[in-house]
Design a protein around this motif. Structure first.
Motif: not given
Length: 337
Positions: A292-296
């Protein structure tokens, strides 16, 4: 694919004003960043720093991200926007947001009711002020003009602004997270300011953005950290997410937590909040999924970030809002622009 622009997101102040606000904005302008944005919470306002920055720059667009609706009436907000637009030579962008119930009721002393309707009424009044076609009136339950309610002297009359606005079409952006608010934003605003956006989950907002007119802008906040160690690079993103999902809202209602759930991480969001409220902040941050952190965000080695930028170019996002020092601004300008 569409070419992205870059914006500098300066956020809101901590205990003291950052000493490099102007120098960062000037560096961003030199690097051909399109915009600079200032936020407010329950400390600094957003218009004063933006005026200070505008007085010492010449081209970069100036945005509030976001001016809280409850901080000022819509006519007062329109006055500030008109003044800044004149003083900056037409560079002003008005970003608005309802904030959350903790701030609205705890800091501004106002009820947090019908935020979607309140936003529509607020924008309608500002549009009337900027158009300056006739005296401003509104039958809004929140912003009645003229006011004839309890305590009224009965002497109010509709008024037009004394100042002639520089631009009747001064762009209005709305920071929105909930589905209804995002859909309304696409309908009534010139742009949307998402807090978390994933170019890999475009379906989350696709239906809400159908009403957007041509030229609709989406400047998205994207935390960037260039580091060969991906997990180290992602830690600041996880720390931010842990704080917002865990603590920026009440146990009963947290819009950031609800958004994370809509993006496919409902169980993790629930656990993060539980740990945060139990005082286990480090554990809450550790539980934020790296995916999740990487996607945004744009994190990791430089070449990896360069590849990920292509995914953002294939999304509806029009600008990446970056927060960082001058070295990061230069790096991102080389990668994006």
């Amino acid at each position: 694919m569409s070419k992205l622009t870059l914006g500098l997101q300066l956020g809101y102040w901590g205990a003291q004003p950052p000493p490099n606000l102007v120098s960062l904005a000037q560096e961003a302008e030199r690097l051909d960043f399109d915009s600079v944005w200032v936020a407010e919470s329950w400390g600094n306002d957003c218009f004063t720093p933006l005026a200070w920055i505008g007085s010492q720059t010449s081209r970069i667009r100036l945005g509030t991200a976001v001016a809280q609706l409850s901080a000022r009436t819509p006519t007062a907000c329109a006055m500030a926007a008109m003044a800044l637009d004149h003083l900056s030579g037409g560079r002003m962008m008005l970003g608005l947001g309802v904030s959350g119930p903790q701030v609205v009721e705890g800091w501004y002393g106002q009820p947090y009711s019908k935020p979607v309707t309140r936003t529509r009424d607020y924008v309608d009044i500002i549009r009337q002020v900027l158009a300056r076609e006739q005296p401003v009136t509104s039958d809004s339950e929140f912003y009645p003009l003229p006011y004839h309610g309890p305590g009224s002297w009965g002497m109010g009359k509709p008024l037009k602004p004394i100042v002639h606005p520089l631009r009747a079409d001064l762009p209005i952006f709305i920071g929105a997270e909930g589905p209804r608010n995002v859909a309304q934003t696409a309908e009534i605003a010139d742009g949307w300011l998402p807090l978390y956006y994933s170019p890999y989950r475009q379906e989350v907002y696709a239906d809400q953005l159908l009403a957007a007119k041509p030229g609709f802008e989406i400047p998205a906040l994207v935390l960037c950290n260039i580091n060969d160690n991906l997990e180290e690079a992602l830690y600041p993103v996880k720390a931010m997410l842990g704080f917002y999902i865990g603590g920026m809202g009440s146990k009963a209602r947290n819009f950031h937590k609800e958004l994370m759930a809509r993006m496919g991480f409902a169980d993790e969001a629930e656990q993060i909040q539980e740990l945060f409220f139990a005082g286990k902040r480090d554990e809450a941050i550790a539980l934020v999924p790296s995916r999740f952190a990487d996607e945004i965000s744009l994190c990791g080695p430089r070449d990896r970030i360069r590849e990920k930028i292509r995914d953002w170019e294939s999304s509806p996002v029009t600008s990446l809002l970056i927060n960082g020092d001058s070295a990061l601004l230069r790096e991102m300008a080389e990668l994006v622009l």
